[in-house]
Design a protein around this motif. Sequence first.
Motif, short mmCIF file in Angstrom:
data_model
loop_
_atom_site.label_atom_id
_atom_site.label_comp_id
_atom_site.label_asym_id
_atom_site.label_seq_id
_atom_site.Cartn_x
_atom_site.Cartn_y
_atom_site.Cartn_z
N LEU A 241 10.30 -160.77 75.57
CA LEU A 241 9.22 -160.02 76.43
C LEU A 241 7.80 -160.94 76.50
CD1 LEU A 241 9.78 -156.56 74.87
CD2 LEU A 241 10.63 -157.46 76.91
N LEU A 242 7.97 -162.02 75.82
CA LEU A 242 6.60 -162.82 75.75
C LEU A 242 6.75 -163.88 77.03
CD1 LEU A 242 6.65 -164.13 72.04
CD2 LEU A 242 5.38 -162.27 73.07
N SER A 243 5.56 -164.29 77.64
CA SER A 243 5.24 -165.12 78.46
C SER A 243 5.50 -166.73 77.95
CB SER A 243 3.99 -165.00 79.32
OG SER A 243 2.97 -165.44 78.47
N GLU A 244 5.68 -167.70 78.77
CA GLU A 244 6.09 -169.00 78.19
C GLU A 244 4.77 -169.43 77.41
OE1 GLU A 244 7.76 -173.09 79.57
OE2 GLU A 244 8.52 -171.29 80.27
N ASP A 245 3.60 -168.93 77.94
CA ASP A 245 2.09 -169.26 77.30
C ASP A 245 1.97 -168.72 75.74
OD1 ASP A 245 1.56 -170.90 79.59
OD2 ASP A 245 0.42 -169.49 80.33
N VAL A 246 2.48 -167.54 75.89
CA VAL A 246 2.22 -166.71 74.47
C VAL A 246 3.47 -167.39 73.52
CG1 VAL A 246 2.36 -164.34 73.56
CG2 VAL A 246 1.43 -164.79 75.68
N ALA A 247 4.54 -167.51 74.08
CA ALA A 247 5.67 -168.11 73.00
C ALA A 247 5.05 -169.40 72.63
CB ALA A 247 6.90 -168.35 73.85
N GLU B 286 2.13 -170.43 72.22
CA GLU B 286 0.84 -170.06 71.13
C GLU B 286 1.51 -169.76 69.95
OE1 GLU B 286 -1.75 -166.58 70.25
OE2 GLU B 286 -1.72 -166.70 72.27
N ALA B 287 2.44 -168.94 69.87
CA ALA B 287 3.23 -168.39 68.64
C ALA B 287 3.64 -169.81 67.95
CB ALA B 287 4.22 -167.24 68.75
N LEU B 288 4.11 -170.69 68.53
CA LEU B 288 4.87 -171.83 67.95
C LEU B 288 3.70 -172.63 67.45
CD1 LEU B 288 7.80 -172.27 70.43
CD2 LEU B 288 7.92 -171.24 68.06
N ALA B 289 2.78 -172.77 68.27
CA ALA B 289 1.57 -173.58 67.70
C ALA B 289 1.07 -173.04 66.54
CB ALA B 289 0.54 -173.67 68.69
N LYS B 290 1.02 -171.78 66.31
CA LYS B 290 0.29 -171.05 65.15
C LYS B 290 1.28 -171.62 63.81
CE LYS B 290 0.15 -166.80 62.91
NZ LYS B 290 0.61 -165.24 62.96
N PHE B 291 2.60 -171.31 64.12
CA PHE B 291 3.50 -171.51 63.13
C PHE B 291 3.62 -173.24 62.76
CE2 PHE B 291 5.49 -167.85 64.66
CZ PHE B 291 4.96 -166.95 63.93
N LYS B 292 3.30 -174.12 63.59
CA LYS B 292 3.32 -175.44 63.49
C LYS B 292 1.99 -175.88 62.74
CE LYS B 292 3.51 -179.81 66.22
NZ LYS B 292 3.44 -180.26 67.51
N SER B 293 0.89 -175.27 63.09
CA SER B 293 -0.35 -175.55 62.21
C SER B 293 -0.23 -175.30 60.78
CB SER B 293 -1.61 -174.75 63.01
OG SER B 293 -1.43 -173.43 62.90
N ILE B 294 0.65 -173.88 60.70
CA ILE B 294 0.78 -173.73 59.16
C ILE B 294 1.48 -174.74 58.48
CG2 ILE B 294 1.90 -172.05 57.43
CD1 ILE B 294 1.52 -170.05 59.61
N ILE B 295 2.48 -175.33 59.08
CA ILE B 295 3.20 -176.40 58.41
C ILE B 295 2.36 -177.74 58.28
CG2 ILE B 295 5.04 -177.98 58.97
CD1 ILE B 295 6.67 -175.73 60.33
N THR B 296 1.66 -178.21 59.28
CA THR B 296 1.00 -179.29 59.29
C THR B 296 -0.39 -179.16 58.49
OG1 THR B 296 -0.06 -178.98 61.37
CG2 THR B 296 1.52 -180.18 61.31
N ASP B 297 -1.14 -178.23 58.30
CA ASP B 297 -2.35 -177.66 57.58
C ASP B 297 -2.07 -177.78 56.01
OD1 ASP B 297 -3.63 -177.51 59.72
OD2 ASP B 297 -3.90 -175.34 59.63
N SER B 298 -0.41 -177.82 55.79
CA SER B 298 -0.35 -177.78 54.31
C SER B 298 0.23 -179.27 53.72
CB SER B 298 0.91 -176.93 54.11
OG SER B 298 0.85 -175.50 54.45
N GLY B 299 0.14 -180.03 54.71
CA GLY B 299 0.33 -181.51 54.28
C GLY B 299 1.74 -182.01 54.54
#
Length: 120
Positions: free
Chosen positions: A13-19, A21-34
């Motif tokens: 149900l998500l638009s491509e932009d919202v999807a 954004e969600a993936l960018a959030k999870f990617k930042s969790i990964i990269t922020d942890s080193g």
Amino acid sequence: MNQYETVIVLTPLLSEDVAKEALAKFKSIITDSGAEIVAEDNWGLRKLAYPIAKKASGFFHLTEYKAEGELINKLELALKRDERVLRFLTVRLDRHAIAYSEKKRSGAFNKKPKKEEAGA
């Protein structure tokens, strides 16, 4: 440091932009942890084998990364709390799986064997 692979299925149900954004959030969790992201592959909208939360399809995204084990608990907690995520799966890759992934990324399995001409 181990190598992991996480497949995330987002609600269709998500638009491509919202999807993204969600993936960018999870990617930042990964990269922020080193952790180091080795590869990402967006599989797009795909049909599910069986309905999940009355949805027949979902946006699939695969992320392969090198990280410490403590990151996995933090990432999975964020995935469980997010309403946009239908399912996810994280696996630790052994040396055979790492070798297979590297070959797959390099395109070793996409090459077609050359047909030798039947000469006289």
